[in-house]
Design a protein around this motif. Structure first.
Motif, PDB file in Angstrom:
ATOM      1  N   ARG A   1       0.863  -1.174   0.000  1.00 24.73           N
ATOM      2  CA  ARG A   1       0.000   0.000   0.000  1.00 24.73           C
ATOM      3  C   ARG A   1       0.900   1.224   0.000  1.00 24.73           C
ATOM      4  NH1 ARG A   1      -2.622  -3.368  -1.416  1.00 24.73           N
ATOM      5  NH2 ARG A   1      -4.653  -4.101  -0.738  1.00 24.73           N
ATOM      6  N   ALA A   2       0.590   2.169  -0.869  1.00 30.53           N
ATOM      7  CA  ALA A   2       1.436   3.352  -1.049  1.00 30.53           C
ATOM      8  C   ALA A   2       1.469   4.225   0.197  1.00 30.53           C
ATOM      9  CB  ALA A   2       0.954   4.157  -2.250  1.00 30.53           C
ATOM     10  N   ARG A   3       2.638   4.807   0.443  1.00 35.13           N
ATOM     11  CA  ARG A   3       2.856   5.716   1.559  1.00 35.13           C
ATOM     12  C   ARG A   3       3.642   6.922   1.051  1.00 35.13           C
ATOM     13  NH1 ARG A   3       5.789   2.886   6.161  1.00 35.13           N
ATOM     14  NH2 ARG A   3       7.403   2.840   4.610  1.00 35.13           N
ATOM     15  N   GLN A   4       3.622   7.989   1.810  1.00 32.44           N
ATOM     16  CA  GLN A   4       4.380   9.182   1.458  1.00 32.44           C
ATOM     17  C   GLN A   4       5.515   9.390   2.456  1.00 32.44           C
ATOM     18  OE1 GLN A   4       2.214  12.902   1.304  1.00 32.44           O
ATOM     19  NE2 GLN A   4       3.937  13.957   0.336  1.00 32.44           N
ATOM     20  N   PHE A   5       6.713   9.624   1.919  1.00 31.34           N
ATOM     21  CA  PHE A   5       7.889   9.878   2.743  1.00 31.34           C
ATOM     22  C   PHE A   5       7.847  11.317   3.245  1.00 31.34           C
ATOM     23  CE2 PHE A   5      12.233  10.638   3.907  1.00 31.34           C
ATOM     24  CZ  PHE A   5      12.747   9.396   4.247  1.00 31.34           C
ATOM     25  N   THR A   6       8.073  11.501   4.530  1.00 30.06           N
ATOM     26  CA  THR A   6       8.116  12.852   5.109  1.00 30.06           C
ATOM     27  C   THR A   6       9.430  13.037   5.865  1.00 30.06           C
ATOM     28  OG1 THR A   6       6.960  12.131   7.117  1.00 30.06           O
ATOM     29  CG2 THR A   6       5.595  13.000   5.315  1.00 30.06           C
ATOM     30  N   ARG A   7       9.755  14.274   6.147  1.00 30.39           N
ATOM     31  CA  ARG A   7      11.036  14.623   6.755  1.00 30.39           C
ATOM     32  C   ARG A   7      11.336  13.826   8.017  1.00 30.39           C
ATOM     33  NH1 ARG A   7      14.165  18.181   9.966  1.00 30.39           N
ATOM     34  NH2 ARG A   7      15.724  19.296   8.713  1.00 30.39           N
ATOM     35  N   ASP A   8      10.349  13.602   8.850  1.00 31.56           N
ATOM     36  CA  ASP A   8      10.587  12.896  10.106  1.00 31.56           C
ATOM     37  C   ASP A   8      10.931  11.420   9.907  1.00 31.56           C
ATOM     38  OD1 ASP A   8       7.775  12.731   9.339  1.00 31.56           O
ATOM     39  OD2 ASP A   8       7.428  11.763  11.266  1.00 31.56           O
ATOM     40  N   TRP A   9      10.761  10.907   8.716  1.00 34.84           N
ATOM     41  CA  TRP A   9      11.091   9.510   8.448  1.00 34.84           C
ATOM     42  C   TRP A   9      12.593   9.264   8.389  1.00 34.84           C
ATOM     43  CZ3 TRP A   9       7.591   6.417   4.665  1.00 34.84           C
ATOM     44  CH2 TRP A   9       6.270   6.495   5.084  1.00 34.84           C
ATOM     45  N   PHE A  10      13.390  10.275   8.143  1.00 34.96           N
ATOM     46  CA  PHE A  10      14.833  10.067   8.040  1.00 34.96           C
ATOM     47  C   PHE A  10      15.404   9.421   9.295  1.00 34.96           C
ATOM     48  CE2 PHE A  10      14.452  13.273   4.649  1.00 34.96           C
ATOM     49  CZ  PHE A  10      15.176  12.632   3.650  1.00 34.96           C
ATOM     50  N   ASP A  11      14.808   9.700  10.444  1.00 31.82           N
ATOM     51  CA  ASP A  11      15.271   9.096  11.695  1.00 31.82           C
ATOM     52  C   ASP A  11      15.003   7.600  11.759  1.00 31.82           C
ATOM     53  OD1 ASP A  11      16.136  11.557  12.601  1.00 31.82           O
ATOM     54  OD2 ASP A  11      14.317  11.957  13.760  1.00 31.82           O
ATOM     55  N   ARG A  12      14.083   7.125  10.962  1.00 32.98           N
ATOM     56  CA  ARG A  12      13.689   5.713  10.992  1.00 32.98           C
ATOM     57  C   ARG A  12      14.615   4.790  10.204  1.00 32.98           C
ATOM     58  NH1 ARG A  12       7.317   5.851   9.288  1.00 32.98           N
ATOM     59  NH2 ARG A  12       6.695   7.595  10.598  1.00 32.98           N
ATOM     60  N   TYR A  13      15.384   5.358   9.271  1.00 35.58           N
ATOM     61  CA  TYR A  13      16.101   4.522   8.304  1.00 35.58           C
ATOM     62  C   TYR A  13      17.607   4.717   8.349  1.00 35.58           C
ATOM     63  CZ  TYR A  13      11.423   3.835   6.564  1.00 35.58           C
ATOM     64  OH  TYR A  13      10.095   3.532   6.484  1.00 35.58           O
ATOM     65  N   ASP A  14      18.300   3.624   8.096  1.00 36.95           N
ATOM     66  CA  ASP A  14      19.759   3.650   7.974  1.00 36.95           C
ATOM     67  C   ASP A  14      20.188   3.992   6.550  1.00 36.95           C
ATOM     68  OD1 ASP A  14      20.464   2.581  10.693  1.00 36.95           O
ATOM     69  OD2 ASP A  14      19.194   0.949   9.957  1.00 36.95           O
ATOM     70  N   LEU A  15      19.314   3.710   5.593  1.00 31.62           N
ATOM     71  CA  LEU A  15      19.631   3.928   4.188  1.00 31.62           C
ATOM     72  C   LEU A  15      18.362   4.340   3.448  1.00 31.62           C
ATOM     73  CD1 LEU A  15      21.862   3.611   1.984  1.00 31.62           C
ATOM     74  CD2 LEU A  15      21.112   1.236   1.719  1.00 31.62           C
ATOM     75  N   VAL A  16      18.425   5.492   2.779  1.00 31.20           N
ATOM     76  CA  VAL A  16      17.307   5.981   1.974  1.00 31.20           C
ATOM     77  C   VAL A  16      17.817   6.116   0.549  1.00 31.20           C
ATOM     78  CG1 VAL A  16      15.662   7.855   1.579  1.00 31.20           C
ATOM     79  CG2 VAL A  16      16.277   7.204   3.921  1.00 31.20           C
ATOM     80  N   LEU A  17      17.137   5.430  -0.372  1.00 31.64           N
ATOM     81  CA  LEU A  17      17.562   5.394  -1.772  1.00 31.64           C
ATOM     82  C   LEU A  17      16.444   5.851  -2.687  1.00 31.64           C
ATOM     83  CD1 LEU A  17      19.355   1.929  -1.725  1.00 31.64           C
ATOM     84  CD2 LEU A  17      20.401   4.193  -1.503  1.00 31.64           C
ATOM     85  N   ALA A  18      16.771   6.773  -3.580  1.00 33.33           N
ATOM     86  CA  ALA A  18      15.802   7.297  -4.544  1.00 33.33           C
ATOM     87  C   ALA A  18      15.936   6.568  -5.868  1.00 33.33           C
ATOM     88  CB  ALA A  18      16.034   8.795  -4.744  1.00 33.33           C
ATOM     89  N   MET A  19      14.825   6.458  -6.568  1.00 29.66           N
ATOM     90  CA  MET A  19      14.824   5.783  -7.861  1.00 29.66           C
ATOM     91  C   MET A  19      15.350   6.666  -9.001  1.00 29.66           C
ATOM     92  SD  MET A  19      13.707   2.690  -7.351  1.00 29.66           S
ATOM     93  CE  MET A  19      14.443   2.641  -5.741  1.00 29.66           C
ATOM     94  N   ASP A  20      15.254   7.992  -8.833  1.00 29.93           N
ATOM     95  CA  ASP A  20      15.699   8.900  -9.899  1.00 29.93           C
ATOM     96  C   ASP A  20      16.199  10.209  -9.303  1.00 29.93           C
ATOM     97  OD1 ASP A  20      13.494  10.702  -9.470  1.00 29.93           O
ATOM     98  OD2 ASP A  20      12.239   9.400 -10.684  1.00 29.93           O
ATOM     99  N   ARG A  21      16.784  11.029 -10.170  1.00 29.90           N
ATOM    100  CA  ARG A  21      17.377  12.287  -9.710  1.00 29.90           C
ATOM    101  C   ARG A  21      16.335  13.283  -9.202  1.00 29.90           C
ATOM    102  NH1 ARG A  21      20.752  10.761 -13.955  1.00 29.90           N
ATOM    103  NH2 ARG A  21      19.570  11.922 -15.492  1.00 29.90           N
ATOM    104  N   ASP A  22      15.144  13.309  -9.789  1.00 28.83           N
ATOM    105  CA  ASP A  22      14.106  14.232  -9.299  1.00 28.83           C
ATOM    106  C   ASP A  22      13.721  13.909  -7.859  1.00 28.83           C
ATOM    107  OD1 ASP A  22      14.007  15.684 -11.665  1.00 28.83           O
ATOM    108  OD2 ASP A  22      12.249  14.601 -12.433  1.00 28.83           O
ATOM    109  N   ASN A  23      13.498  12.633  -7.586  1.00 31.98           N
ATOM    110  CA  ASN A  23      13.135  12.244  -6.222  1.00 31.98           C
ATOM    111  C   ASN A  23      14.323  12.350  -5.279  1.00 31.98           C
ATOM    112  OD1 ASN A  23      10.235  11.513  -6.209  1.00 31.98           O
ATOM    113  ND2 ASN A  23      10.917  10.280  -7.937  1.00 31.98           N
TER     114      ASN A  23
END
Length: 157
Positions: free
Chosen positions: A71-93
């Motif tokens: 189920r789709a979710r939206q990433f928000t600024r406060d999520w950075f604390d939850r993850y060790d690694l955040v990877l984007a699929m493209d340069r815009d994202n």
């Protein structure tokens, strides 16, 4: 301790959920599935709560993957604390994520871990195309998932 990864695209119904399913399986196949949590999200919120795009789901199923629970979710600024690694699929994202990231947080492109990819390589958005675009995305995320799994193994061992 669980290592946490979030894969991010625009709407979280095509690329990032496909990558989530593939990376999760890749990690499980390498004996890391119980030590790593893989999730995905979008930078936009218009699909929140929606299942994966039917074309993406079909391609995954035809190749032995199960994405039905997504189920789709939206990433928000406060999520950075939850993850060790955040990877984007493209340069815009990637740019969208870097814009909201707290100081010192690094966000990278998913394909940066694919040894076969050129620097700055992206996972293209298949949404407005046909089946071949979803097949291409699957091939790209399978290839990159190997490198991401190796990176994670190095990080947690």
């Amino acid at each position: 301790m669980t290592y946490r990864v979030c894969l991010v695209c625009m709407g979280n119904i095509c690329r990032s959920p496909m990558a989530e399913v593939v990376l999760r399986q890749t990690l499980t196949d390498r004996g890391l599935g119980d030590r790593v949590t893989v999730e995905s999200a979008g930078t936009g919120g218009w699909h929140v709560g929606d299942p994966m795009d039917e074309r993406a789901l079909t391609i995954l199923e035809q190749h032995g993957y199960d994405g039905a629970a997504h189920r789709a979710r939206q990433f928000t600024r406060d999520w950075f604390d939850r993850y060790d690694l955040v990877l984007a699929m493209d340069r815009d994202n990637l740019a969208n994520l870097r814009r909201i990231a707290p100081s010192g947080v690094e966000v990278q492109l998913f394909r940066a871990f694919d040894p076969a990819a050129e620097e700055g390589a992206e996972v293209p958005d298949p949404y407005y195309g046909g089946r071949e675009g979803f097949e291409e995305v699957l091939a790209l995320v399978e290839s990159a998932s190997e490198g991401v799994a190796k990176h994670i193994a190095d990080e947690i061992d």
